[in-house]
Design a protein around this motif. Sequence first.
Motif, PDB file in Angstrom:
ATOM      1  N   PRO A   1      -3.737 -13.757 -11.998  1.00 60.70           N
ATOM      2  CA  PRO A   1      -2.402 -13.879 -11.382  1.00 60.70           C
ATOM      3  C   PRO A   1      -1.589 -12.614 -11.588  1.00 60.70           C
ATOM      4  O   PRO A   1      -0.994 -12.275 -10.789  1.00 60.70           O
ATOM      5  CB  PRO A   1      -1.722 -15.015 -11.788  1.00 60.70           C
ATOM      6  N   ASP A   2      -1.429 -12.233 -13.001  1.00 66.21           N
ATOM      7  CA  ASP A   2      -0.691 -11.207 -13.372  1.00 66.21           C
ATOM      8  C   ASP A   2      -1.445  -9.903 -12.725  1.00 66.21           C
ATOM      9  O   ASP A   2      -0.263  -8.965 -12.265  1.00 66.21           O
ATOM     10  CB  ASP A   2      -0.743 -11.011 -14.772  1.00 66.21           C
ATOM     11  N   GLU A   3      -2.481  -9.511 -12.856  1.00 64.94           N
ATOM     12  CA  GLU A   3      -3.042  -8.459 -12.130  1.00 64.94           C
ATOM     13  C   GLU A   3      -2.971  -8.328 -10.578  1.00 64.94           C
ATOM     14  O   GLU A   3      -2.497  -7.389 -10.087  1.00 64.94           O
ATOM     15  CB  GLU A   3      -4.696  -8.383 -12.310  1.00 64.94           C
ATOM     16  N   ALA A   4      -3.127  -9.538  -9.973  1.00 72.07           N
ATOM     17  CA  ALA A   4      -2.729  -9.623  -8.620  1.00 72.07           C
ATOM     18  C   ALA A   4      -1.472  -9.357  -8.180  1.00 72.07           C
ATOM     19  O   ALA A   4      -0.891  -8.450  -7.103  1.00 72.07           O
ATOM     20  CB  ALA A   4      -3.178 -11.161  -7.937  1.00 72.07           C
ATOM     21  N   ILE A   5      -0.446  -9.787  -8.948  1.00 66.20           N
ATOM     22  CA  ILE A   5       0.926  -9.655  -8.769  1.00 66.20           C
ATOM     23  C   ILE A   5       1.206  -8.298  -8.821  1.00 66.20           C
ATOM     24  O   ILE A   5       2.054  -7.541  -8.051  1.00 66.20           O
ATOM     25  CB  ILE A   5       1.787 -10.578  -9.680  1.00 66.20           C
ATOM     26  N   ALA A   6       0.561  -7.463 -10.021  1.00 65.99           N
ATOM     27  CA  ALA A   6       1.058  -6.092 -10.109  1.00 65.99           C
ATOM     28  C   ALA A   6       0.502  -5.515  -9.070  1.00 65.99           C
ATOM     29  O   ALA A   6       1.193  -4.236  -8.591  1.00 65.99           O
ATOM     30  CB  ALA A   6       0.240  -5.744 -11.565  1.00 65.99           C
ATOM     31  N   LEU A   7      -0.692  -5.473  -8.436  1.00 72.34           N
ATOM     32  CA  LEU A   7      -1.301  -4.861  -7.340  1.00 72.34           C
ATOM     33  C   LEU A   7      -0.323  -4.952  -6.322  1.00 72.34           C
ATOM     34  O   LEU A   7      -0.362  -4.064  -5.296  1.00 72.34           O
ATOM     35  CB  LEU A   7      -3.063  -5.459  -7.225  1.00 72.34           C
ATOM     36  N   LEU A   8      -0.018  -6.286  -5.766  1.00 69.86           N
ATOM     37  CA  LEU A   8       0.871  -6.604  -4.760  1.00 69.86           C
ATOM     38  C   LEU A   8       2.234  -5.599  -4.825  1.00 69.86           C
ATOM     39  O   LEU A   8       2.670  -4.944  -3.758  1.00 69.86           O
ATOM     40  CB  LEU A   8       1.134  -8.136  -4.620  1.00 69.86           C
ATOM     41  N   ARG A   9       2.783  -5.639  -6.116  1.00 71.51           N
ATOM     42  CA  ARG A   9       4.089  -4.730  -6.021  1.00 71.51           C
ATOM     43  C   ARG A   9       3.556  -3.393  -5.762  1.00 71.51           C
ATOM     44  O   ARG A   9       4.358  -2.691  -5.532  1.00 71.51           O
ATOM     45  CB  ARG A   9       4.515  -4.974  -7.518  1.00 71.51           C
ATOM     46  N   ARG A  10       2.639  -2.856  -6.333  1.00 72.67           N
ATOM     47  CA  ARG A  10       1.994  -1.340  -5.902  1.00 72.67           C
ATOM     48  C   ARG A  10       1.815  -1.277  -4.652  1.00 72.67           C
ATOM     49  O   ARG A  10       2.439  -0.147  -3.930  1.00 72.67           O
ATOM     50  CB  ARG A  10       0.753  -1.310  -6.631  1.00 72.67           C
ATOM     51  N   GLY A  11       1.529  -2.186  -3.752  1.00 68.98           N
ATOM     52  CA  GLY A  11       1.188  -2.157  -2.346  1.00 68.98           C
ATOM     53  C   GLY A  11       2.808  -2.132  -1.745  1.00 68.98           C
ATOM     54  O   GLY A  11       2.775  -1.402  -0.800  1.00 68.98           O
TER      55      GLY A  11
END
Length: 602
Positions: free
Chosen positions: A501-511
């Motif tokens: 989940p943390d990696e997914a959230i970080a990637l979505l924030r980069r998006g």
Amino acid sequence: MRHRKFRRGGNGAASATLAALLVAALPASAQLSPDVRASGGAATTNLLEQAQFWQQQGQPERALQSLERLLAVEPNNVDALANAVEMAAVSNQTAAAQRYLELFRRTSPQDPRLVRVTELVRLLNEDSEVLTSARGLAAAGRGAEAVARYRQLFRNGNVPSVLAPEYFQVLAGSSETGYREAAQQLQQRIAAAPNDTRMALTYAQILTYREDTRAEGVDRLQELARRPGTREPARLAWRQALLWLGDDPETAVRIEAYLAANPGDRELETKLRGAQGGISPGASARIVGWSAVEARRYGEAEAQFMAAIALDENDAESVLGLAVLRKIQNRMPEAQRLLARAVALSPDRAEEFTRSVGSLAPNAGGGGRGVGGAGGGGSAAGPTVQAWRALQRGDLDGADRLARRALSSPGAARLDGEMILGQVALQRRDFVAAEMRFRNALSLRPRQQDAQTGLYFALVGQERIAEADALQREAGLTVPAGSGAARAIAMRDRALLLDNPDEAIALLRRGLETDPGNAWVKLDLARRLTAADRPEEAAAVQASLEQDTSAESSMAAALLAMDGERYGEVVALLDRVPVRLRNTDTDRLLANARREYEIRQV
């Protein structure tokens, strides 16, 4: 207990569009309308299909509601009774499961399904806590633990068919090994029971979770969408998988097939335009021009060649196309001048061009008989033209083969060969090979704009965003509109596949850094934050969606409100969307949300 469908990605977060369509399929009413009561067989089929839809989406409670509506009209419908026993059992409604089991036993005591559903009720009566725990672990993104808990239910490894869809979904999302195991077991089940549409639908959906099998999954879903029993769930999964496909001509063909059966889908219409845009406008016009020549639509061919030349005055093959047309029209002096111009632009192809046009003696045009008329001559479409055509129709292997023939030629033909191979590599998502090809093209013609654009997307595909941006600045490159949104959506798609989940959230924030106003990235981010028990951050993202009154943000905010069953908010948010921007799914969602809101008010 509210049971959600568990999708690949750990925490069960599905894409915005899929969620929209799922809720759009809500039953028309909590009670049978007079129309349904009077419709006989059509109503029965519709309600059974609704039940299967909700079962496939992992919502047995709603499936049971549809079955109860059917049984209110046809209390002795054995198919509905058998399914009602299963849905009540898997939704932990023990008393209802026992009641429907007794009705089923009295109505059809010799039915072969009776043994199966009786064992299911007994099993889930004894182990209901295990099933609840397995579902909770899956919802929390703990796929491997969820699989282990599910397997505690299955004696001798036998997975009850009613639990198979949700189990195989979780298994496929738990790990690479789990994915292979789920696919293999589903293949075996389908081979043993070819008419089991539930297993066929589950298998097709699982195939769409991997890039290398996604196209096969799409084709299977398209077929299942034609069958009455799986029509709606297959259509929704088909639509979502199309949104996951890359932007290439093959995707365009598949989207066109969907839109032919389901017109008016704005999101897919937008993606279709992107999928059709993999080839530069000049190359596309040139390809259409040659096709029009072969079809003897000479006026259209001339317009296309002129359009290509307007975009690139050094387009030798389009100049050659005009020479061919002038020969066909028996305007030989013009044909000779155009041929000379084409050869001057690409002297290394002089022999090929001269052979393509053929004799330019007076009256050699053949009265409009086409290329290579009375004067002879070969086809005007050389290897690179044929390669561009193959690329446009999605024949990547053919385009690759034809383009490689041009690599041994000097000058413009080699340049085109490198460009085509670069486009092929982009569409195959082989961004490293694409970078090499576009750099080769730039070594032949340093400021070639299409090569610079291709290199830009090859760098973006490798997530070398800083280098891509530097290229854009240094070359003064105008990348296609919406490239920031495309980058953000690519990050969103990758986030869907992440178990952490943390990696997914970080990637979505980069998006969101790439495309700050992207409503669908915000939607997925809010859902991920909610699943990760970070309600304050999720609320902040939701508030930003609600404050933005644009159509996309309003729709995304409405989906978040629907997640919380806040139907009044759903209605208010969707009412902000102009009617001209709504599609049939949005209208259906609004109507059902309004109906649910009114029912709750009563």
